[in-house]
Design a protein around this motif. Structure first.
Motif, PDB file in Angstrom:
ATOM      1  N   ARG A 103      24.223  29.227  61.816  1.00 46.07           N
ATOM      2  CA  ARG A 103      25.601  29.708  61.896  1.00 46.07           C
ATOM      3  C   ARG A 103      26.094  30.041  60.497  1.00 46.07           C
ATOM      4  O   ARG A 103      25.808  29.347  59.529  1.00 46.07           O
ATOM      5  CB  ARG A 103      26.500  28.643  62.525  1.00 46.07           C
ATOM      6  N   GLU A 104      26.830  31.137  60.403  1.00 44.93           N
ATOM      7  CA  GLU A 104      27.378  31.523  59.113  1.00 44.93           C
ATOM      8  C   GLU A 104      28.391  30.487  58.631  1.00 44.93           C
ATOM      9  O   GLU A 104      29.120  29.913  59.425  1.00 44.93           O
ATOM     10  CB  GLU A 104      28.052  32.887  59.241  1.00 44.93           C
ATOM     11  N   LYS A 105      28.425  30.276  57.323  1.00 50.45           N
ATOM     12  CA  LYS A 105      29.365  29.344  56.722  1.00 50.45           C
ATOM     13  C   LYS A 105      30.305  30.152  55.843  1.00 50.45           C
ATOM     14  O   LYS A 105      29.903  30.710  54.824  1.00 50.45           O
ATOM     15  CB  LYS A 105      28.624  28.282  55.901  1.00 50.45           C
ATOM     16  N   PHE A 106      31.565  30.221  56.273  1.00 52.47           N
ATOM     17  CA  PHE A 106      32.512  31.028  55.517  1.00 52.47           C
ATOM     18  C   PHE A 106      33.918  30.474  55.656  1.00 52.47           C
ATOM     19  O   PHE A 106      34.243  29.738  56.598  1.00 52.47           O
ATOM     20  CB  PHE A 106      32.486  32.489  55.983  1.00 52.47           C
ATOM     21  N   ALA A 107      34.758  30.854  54.711  1.00 52.99           N
ATOM     22  CA  ALA A 107      36.196  30.595  54.770  1.00 52.99           C
ATOM     23  C   ALA A 107      36.903  31.833  54.250  1.00 52.99           C
ATOM     24  O   ALA A 107      36.509  32.394  53.221  1.00 52.99           O
ATOM     25  CB  ALA A 107      36.574  29.378  53.935  1.00 52.99           C
ATOM     26  N   VAL A 108      37.913  32.265  54.962  1.00 52.06           N
ATOM     27  CA  VAL A 108      38.701  33.433  54.575  1.00 52.06           C
ATOM     28  C   VAL A 108      40.130  32.990  54.284  1.00 52.06           C
ATOM     29  O   VAL A 108      40.734  32.269  55.079  1.00 52.06           O
ATOM     30  CB  VAL A 108      38.693  34.503  55.681  1.00 52.06           C
ATOM     31  N   VAL A 109      40.657  33.402  53.141  1.00 52.21           N
ATOM     32  CA  VAL A 109      42.026  33.063  52.756  1.00 52.21           C
ATOM     33  C   VAL A 109      42.899  34.307  52.906  1.00 52.21           C
ATOM     34  O   VAL A 109      42.592  35.372  52.363  1.00 52.21           O
ATOM     35  CB  VAL A 109      42.095  32.546  51.308  1.00 52.21           C
ATOM     36  N   VAL A 110      43.977  34.172  53.671  1.00 50.94           N
ATOM     37  CA  VAL A 110      44.915  35.266  53.919  1.00 50.94           C
ATOM     38  C   VAL A 110      46.187  35.001  53.119  1.00 50.94           C
ATOM     39  O   VAL A 110      46.797  33.940  53.241  1.00 50.94           O
ATOM     40  CB  VAL A 110      45.267  35.370  55.418  1.00 50.94           C
ATOM     41  N   THR A 111      46.578  35.971  52.295  1.00 48.62           N
ATOM     42  CA  THR A 111      47.833  35.884  51.544  1.00 48.62           C
ATOM     43  C   THR A 111      48.822  36.872  52.133  1.00 48.62           C
ATOM     44  O   THR A 111      48.491  38.037  52.353  1.00 48.62           O
ATOM     45  CB  THR A 111      47.615  36.231  50.058  1.00 48.62           C
ATOM     46  N   ILE A 112      50.033  36.406  52.408  1.00 51.53           N
ATOM     47  CA  ILE A 112      51.061  37.280  52.975  1.00 51.53           C
ATOM     48  C   ILE A 112      52.365  37.081  52.208  1.00 51.53           C
ATOM     49  O   ILE A 112      52.781  35.953  51.954  1.00 51.53           O
ATOM     50  CB  ILE A 112      51.250  37.014  54.493  1.00 51.53           C
TER      51      ILE A 112
ATOM     52  N   LEU B 283      47.867  35.808  61.643  1.00 52.90           N
ATOM     53  CA  LEU B 283      46.847  36.620  60.987  1.00 52.90           C
ATOM     54  C   LEU B 283      45.528  35.866  60.866  1.00 52.90           C
ATOM     55  O   LEU B 283      44.451  36.434  61.069  1.00 52.90           O
ATOM     56  CB  LEU B 283      47.335  37.056  59.599  1.00 52.90           C
ATOM     57  N   ALA B 284      45.608  34.577  60.546  1.00 54.33           N
ATOM     58  CA  ALA B 284      44.389  33.774  60.434  1.00 54.33           C
ATOM     59  C   ALA B 284      43.725  33.590  61.793  1.00 54.33           C
ATOM     60  O   ALA B 284      42.497  33.690  61.920  1.00 54.33           O
ATOM     61  CB  ALA B 284      44.716  32.417  59.810  1.00 54.33           C
TER      62      ALA B 284
ATOM     63  N   GLY C 131      37.323  36.752  51.252  1.00 54.45           N
ATOM     64  CA  GLY C 131      36.285  35.964  51.893  1.00 54.45           C
ATOM     65  C   GLY C 131      35.512  35.097  50.914  1.00 54.45           C
ATOM     66  O   GLY C 131      35.394  35.422  49.730  1.00 54.45           O
ATOM     67  N   HIS C 132      34.986  34.003  51.427  1.00 57.20           N
ATOM     68  CA  HIS C 132      34.207  33.056  50.625  1.00 57.20           C
ATOM     69  C   HIS C 132      33.007  32.584  51.441  1.00 57.20           C
ATOM     70  O   HIS C 132      33.151  32.248  52.617  1.00 57.20           O
ATOM     71  CB  HIS C 132      35.054  31.844  50.249  1.00 57.20           C
ATOM     72  N   GLY C 133      31.844  32.554  50.807  1.00 59.89           N
ATOM     73  CA  GLY C 133      30.648  32.087  51.497  1.00 59.89           C
ATOM     74  C   GLY C 133      29.861  33.231  52.095  1.00 59.89           C
ATOM     75  O   GLY C 133      29.760  34.320  51.512  1.00 59.89           O
ATOM     76  N   ASP C 134      29.293  33.006  53.292  1.00 60.07           N
ATOM     77  CA  ASP C 134      28.540  34.054  53.979  1.00 60.07           C
ATOM     78  C   ASP C 134      29.488  35.099  54.539  1.00 60.07           C
ATOM     79  O   ASP C 134      30.531  34.760  55.095  1.00 60.07           O
ATOM     80  CB  ASP C 134      27.740  33.458  55.149  1.00 60.07           C
TER      81      ASP C 134
ATOM     82  N   GLY D 104      47.371  31.727  54.937  1.00 54.71           N
ATOM     83  CA  GLY D 104      46.632  31.401  56.135  1.00 54.71           C
ATOM     84  C   GLY D 104      45.171  31.283  55.744  1.00 54.71           C
ATOM     85  O   GLY D 104      44.748  31.819  54.719  1.00 54.71           O
ATOM     86  N   ALA D 105      44.388  30.594  56.529  1.00 53.92           N
ATOM     87  CA  ALA D 105      42.949  30.520  56.272  1.00 53.92           C
ATOM     88  C   ALA D 105      42.237  30.252  57.580  1.00 53.92           C
ATOM     89  O   ALA D 105      42.798  29.655  58.499  1.00 53.92           O
ATOM     90  CB  ALA D 105      42.626  29.432  55.247  1.00 53.92           C
ATOM     91  N   TYR D 106      41.006  30.718  57.659  1.00 52.42           N
ATOM     92  CA  TYR D 106      40.173  30.435  58.831  1.00 52.42           C
ATOM     93  C   TYR D 106      38.719  30.391  58.397  1.00 52.42           C
ATOM     94  O   TYR D 106      38.347  30.924  57.341  1.00 52.42           O
ATOM     95  CB  TYR D 106      40.384  31.482  59.930  1.00 52.42           C
ATOM     96  N   GLY D 107      37.905  29.736  59.208  1.00 51.60           N
ATOM     97  CA  GLY D 107      36.495  29.668  58.865  1.00 51.60           C
ATOM     98  C   GLY D 107      35.701  28.900  59.885  1.00 51.60           C
ATOM     99  O   GLY D 107      36.233  28.370  60.862  1.00 51.60           O
TER     100      GLY D 107
END
Length: 223
Positions: free
Chosen positions: A87-96, A122-123, A67-70, A200-203
């Protein structure tokens, strides 16, 4: 893709300043992975934190999230807005791990191959896990999440469909194509690297357009 998750929140610390055992178990899962972990590149200067790893039936670590950010919490976006909360500010990076279809360690069956679609799914599910619609009662969230999880799988299985666009972002300094989509809950993207993994990534609250990804040199530093 059947995996089990080892969940860990932001690392708790004991009174003597040392991480408690649950934090060590969390980072151990990341250290057991036979592939490199990815996160946002050095252009991102905010907080970074471990989330969870997923393992195959034989215990081998197959994927995980950084995770990155909030740190996001499950929240009803309508209620958050109504009381004036930011609103929370975040980005999550998924490695598979990029794996072909292969026999399980005990030889009793086959493990599914992984692909960019796996990373997209997954993202997509990761983003859903932190949100539910404003008009919905909390008691109905499980049913909504089941339905949306199935939708996320269908979308991930059709990366050439109209719901996705193409976005070029740097991975280890090299421009790399990603599949990208937005929804009312945030954004999701997925692509591959030259290091034997899919990303993958989401935020939400952070634009995906300015992001870059890089191999994490010392994942233990995030614990």
């Amino acid at each position: 893709m059947e995996t089990t998750s080892r969940v860990g929140e932001h690392s708790p610390v004991a009174e003597n300043g040392q991480p408690v055992l649950s934090a060590r178990r969390t980072v151990d899962g990341y250290l057991e992975a036979p592939f490199p972990w990815y996160g946002l590149d050095e252009a991102f200067t905010g907080p970074r934190w471990l989330m969870q790893v997923g393992a195959a039936a034989d215990g081998a670590v197959e994927h995980g999230s950084i995770g990155h950010g909030d740190e996001p919490s499950v929240r009803n976006e309508h209620l958050a807005a109504s009381v004036g909360e930011p609103r929370e500010k975040f980005a999550v990076v998924v490695t598979i791990a990029a794996n072909p279809s292969r026999r399980s360690a005990d030889g009793t069956g086959l493990l599914e191959a992984t692909s960019v679609s796996s990373a997209a799914w997954l993202a997509g599910v990761g983003l859903l896990s932190f949100t539910w619609p404003g008009q919905m009662d909390h008691s109905l969230r499980d049913d909504w999440l089941d339905q949306q999880t199935e939708t996320a799988w269908e979308l991930a299985d059709e990366l050439s469909g109209p719901e996705w666009s193409t976005l070029s972002l740097p991975v280890d300094g090299v421009a790399t194509p990603f599949h990208y989509r937005e929804s009312e809950f945030g954004w999701v993207l997925a692509g591959s690297t030259s290091q034997g993994v899919h990303l993958g990534a989401y935020g939400r609250g952070m634009s995906a357009y300015g992001l870059g990804f890089a191999v994490i040199k010392d994942v233990a530093a995030y614990a």
